[in-house]
Enzyme design. Sequence first.
Site, PDB file in Angstrom:
ATOM      1  N   ILE A   1      54.016  64.757   3.164  1.00  0.00           N
ATOM      2  CA  ILE A   1      52.881  65.012   2.264  1.00  0.00           C
ATOM      3  C   ILE A   1      51.642  65.406   3.075  1.00  0.00           C
ATOM      4  O   ILE A   1      50.892  66.307   2.680  1.00  0.00           O
ATOM      5  CB  ILE A   1      52.623  63.757   1.397  1.00  0.00           C
TER       6      ILE A   1
ATOM      7  N   ARG B   1      50.581  59.881  15.159  1.00  0.00           N
ATOM      8  CA  ARG B   1      50.980  59.288  16.444  1.00  0.00           C
ATOM      9  C   ARG B   1      51.775  60.263  17.299  1.00  0.00           C
ATOM     10  O   ARG B   1      51.880  60.098  18.485  1.00  0.00           O
ATOM     11  CB  ARG B   1      51.814  58.027  16.189  1.00  0.00           C
TER      12      ARG B   1
ATOM     13  N   ASP C   1      46.952  55.831  16.356  1.00  0.00           N
ATOM     14  CA  ASP C   1      47.622  54.915  15.433  1.00  0.00           C
ATOM     15  C   ASP C   1      46.534  54.321  14.538  1.00  0.00           C
ATOM     16  O   ASP C   1      45.608  53.661  15.034  1.00  0.00           O
ATOM     17  CB  ASP C   1      48.335  53.824  16.250  1.00  0.00           C
ATOM     18  N   VAL C   2      46.642  54.541  13.226  1.00  0.00           N
ATOM     19  CA  VAL C   2      45.548  54.122  12.322  1.00  0.00           C
ATOM     20  C   VAL C   2      45.398  52.608  12.212  1.00  0.00           C
ATOM     21  O   VAL C   2      44.424  52.133  11.640  1.00  0.00           O
ATOM     22  CB  VAL C   2      45.704  54.723  10.898  1.00  0.00           C
TER      23      VAL C   2
ATOM     24  N   ASN D   1      46.281  59.410   4.411  1.00  0.00           N
ATOM     25  CA  ASN D   1      47.664  59.657   3.984  1.00  0.00           C
ATOM     26  C   ASN D   1      48.689  58.878   4.801  1.00  0.00           C
ATOM     27  O   ASN D   1      49.798  58.614   4.320  1.00  0.00           O
ATOM     28  CB  ASN D   1      47.944  61.172   4.086  1.00  0.00           C
TER      29      ASN D   1
ATOM     30  N   TYR E   1      55.007  46.587   0.584  1.00  0.00           N
ATOM     31  CA  TYR E   1      54.486  47.947   0.380  1.00  0.00           C
ATOM     32  C   TYR E   1      53.683  48.028  -0.921  1.00  0.00           C
ATOM     33  O   TYR E   1      52.579  48.572  -0.958  1.00  0.00           O
ATOM     34  CB  TYR E   1      55.665  48.918   0.365  1.00  0.00           C
TER      35      TYR E   1
ATOM     36  N   LYS F   1      49.740  48.944  -1.348  1.00  0.00           N
ATOM     37  CA  LYS F   1      49.276  50.099  -2.130  1.00  0.00           C
ATOM     38  C   LYS F   1      48.385  49.657  -3.302  1.00  0.00           C
ATOM     39  O   LYS F   1      47.448  50.369  -3.661  1.00  0.00           O
ATOM     40  CB  LYS F   1      50.478  50.926  -2.617  1.00  0.00           C
TER      41      LYS F   1
ATOM     42  N   THR G   1      60.346  63.789   1.110  1.00  0.00           N
ATOM     43  CA  THR G   1      59.876  63.713   2.507  1.00  0.00           C
ATOM     44  C   THR G   1      60.836  62.830   3.308  1.00  0.00           C
ATOM     45  O   THR G   1      61.750  62.228   2.753  1.00  0.00           O
ATOM     46  CB  THR G   1      58.471  63.067   2.602  1.00  0.00           C
TER      47      THR G   1
HETATM   48  P1  NDP Z   1      56.556  60.554   6.016  1.00  0.00           P
HETATM   49  O1  NDP Z   1      57.322  59.404   6.567  1.00  0.00           O
HETATM   50  O2  NDP Z   1      57.189  61.876   5.883  1.00  0.00           O
HETATM   51  O3  NDP Z   1      55.192  60.732   6.837  1.00  0.00           O
HETATM   52  C1  NDP Z   1      54.374  59.629   7.135  1.00  0.00           C
HETATM   53  C2  NDP Z   1      53.227  60.103   8.004  1.00  0.00           C
HETATM   54  O4  NDP Z   1      52.429  58.969   8.339  1.00  0.00           O
HETATM   55  C3  NDP Z   1      53.728  60.726   9.281  1.00  0.00           C
HETATM   56  O5  NDP Z   1      52.990  61.896   9.539  1.00  0.00           O
HETATM   57  C4  NDP Z   1      53.456  59.657  10.326  1.00  0.00           C
HETATM   58  O6  NDP Z   1      53.171  60.316  11.534  1.00  0.00           O
HETATM   59  C5  NDP Z   1      52.224  58.947   9.757  1.00  0.00           C
HETATM   60  N1  NDP Z   1      52.094  57.576  10.221  1.00  0.00           N
HETATM   61  C6  NDP Z   1      52.923  56.527   9.979  1.00  0.00           C
HETATM   62  N2  NDP Z   1      52.459  55.431  10.585  1.00  0.00           N
HETATM   63  C7  NDP Z   1      51.303  55.780  11.205  1.00  0.00           C
HETATM   64  C8  NDP Z   1      50.354  55.086  11.980  1.00  0.00           C
HETATM   65  N3  NDP Z   1      50.483  53.786  12.250  1.00  0.00           N
HETATM   66  N4  NDP Z   1      49.276  55.763  12.456  1.00  0.00           N
HETATM   67  C9  NDP Z   1      49.122  57.079  12.198  1.00  0.00           C
HETATM   68  N5  NDP Z   1      49.978  57.800  11.449  1.00  0.00           N
HETATM   69  C10 NDP Z   1      51.061  57.147  10.970  1.00  0.00           C
HETATM   70  O7  NDP Z   1      56.029  60.030   4.602  1.00  0.00           O
HETATM   71  P2  NDP Z   1      55.343  60.765   3.360  1.00  0.00           P
HETATM   72  O8  NDP Z   1      54.818  62.074   3.712  1.00  0.00           O
HETATM   73  O9  NDP Z   1      56.266  60.611   2.233  1.00  0.00           O
HETATM   74  O10 NDP Z   1      54.159  59.720   3.115  1.00  0.00           O
HETATM   75  C11 NDP Z   1      52.784  60.047   3.127  1.00  0.00           C
HETATM   76  C12 NDP Z   1      52.051  59.065   2.249  1.00  0.00           C
HETATM   77  O11 NDP Z   1      52.509  59.194   0.902  1.00  0.00           O
HETATM   78  C13 NDP Z   1      52.275  57.599   2.624  1.00  0.00           C
HETATM   79  O12 NDP Z   1      51.060  56.887   2.519  1.00  0.00           O
HETATM   80  C14 NDP Z   1      53.265  57.112   1.593  1.00  0.00           C
HETATM   81  O13 NDP Z   1      53.164  55.734   1.358  1.00  0.00           O
HETATM   82  C15 NDP Z   1      52.836  57.920   0.389  1.00  0.00           C
HETATM   83  N6  NDP Z   1      53.855  58.048  -0.640  1.00  0.00           N
HETATM   84  C16 NDP Z   1      55.062  58.660  -0.397  1.00  0.00           C
HETATM   85  C17 NDP Z   1      56.019  58.746  -1.391  1.00  0.00           C
HETATM   86  C18 NDP Z   1      57.350  59.373  -1.193  1.00  0.00           C
HETATM   87  O14 NDP Z   1      58.250  59.180  -2.038  1.00  0.00           O
HETATM   88  N7  NDP Z   1      57.573  60.165  -0.140  1.00  0.00           N
HETATM   89  C19 NDP Z   1      55.770  58.171  -2.735  1.00  0.00           C
HETATM   90  C20 NDP Z   1      54.464  57.559  -2.878  1.00  0.00           C
HETATM   91  C21 NDP Z   1      53.558  57.504  -1.858  1.00  0.00           C
HETATM   92  P3  NDP Z   1      53.580  59.808  12.994  1.00  0.00           P
HETATM   93  O15 NDP Z   1      54.951  59.213  12.860  1.00  0.00           O
HETATM   94  O16 NDP Z   1      53.423  61.008  13.844  1.00  0.00           O
HETATM   95  O17 NDP Z   1      52.521  58.804  13.301  1.00  0.00           O
END
Ligand code: NDP
Length: 262
Positions: free
Chosen positions: A23, A43, A67-68, A94, A159, A163, A194
Amino acid sequence: MTTTPTGPLAGRHALITGAGRGIGAAIARRLAADGARLSLLGRQRDALEALAAELPAAACAQVLVCDVTEADAVANAWSQAVDAAGPVEILVNNAGQAASAPFGRTTDELWQRMLAVNLTGTFLCTRATLPGMQAAGWGRIVNIASTAGQRGYAYVSAYVAAKHGVIGLTRSLALEVAAKGITVNAVCPGYTETDLLRESLSNVVAKTGRSADESRAEFARHNPQGRIVQPEEVADAVAWLCTPAAAAINGQSISVSGGEVM
Ligand code: NDP
């Protein structure tokens, strides 16, 4: 050659957390198309750099490895972002993770990690951004929560709690900054195509013995449209909230889920 950005967000500095894939990457592509200059945070440097290379030159995308969940790392990333591109005018929180476990098997580690990345990360990034927005008298904060912030789901209580916390934070901060030109809203996707969804599907397959197709159909049944949401549909809702036309939308939790929550 760098062309002058055009579009409803022309020249606005937007920082997107978790931008490397899923996303977050869809939001980055969409805000770039609307003219924003981007800071892409996550990250994994490789994923962020690959995305930056694909975006139009006018998006001037810079990469922030952070890392957030780590307060010092967030503070450092923000000073780098502001030095390079000026105050953050649009923040999209996000970054997120969704681990599942029955409540009785929710360990301290899982509980703390879900709160840290989904809720504390949103707090830390927002805290780093807000003074710049207040000084400018304009800002857009969009928190990617989830339908899991609007209703319960079995086996993901940590989770879901995190949220719901994001939506509470959204509402309270929206009131605090309402008269300062800043809006704070949440976008709440249902099951979206995703890596996060693919990992959840693998877990269901491993734990229940159902086939991948059955598990996917089960997820899709949550959505009254009978389908999985696409990341670009979430990005469209975020982009709209960032436009001048959405100035009166504040403190809302907009479900992008085909009507799963209403
Ligand atoms: P992905 O797993 O595809 O992506 C998650 C992203 O978050 C990655 O870019 C990852 O990057 C980053 N991330 C994870 N942990 C950390 C951290 N500690 N610090 C910095 N970056 C971090 O998931 P989605 O794209 O699906 O999720 C995006 C958002 O949408 C999330 O908040 C999720 O909860 C929400 N969401 C998703 C749904 C779904 O069905 N897919 C439904 C509802 C909400 P990297 O690993 O490089 O750090």
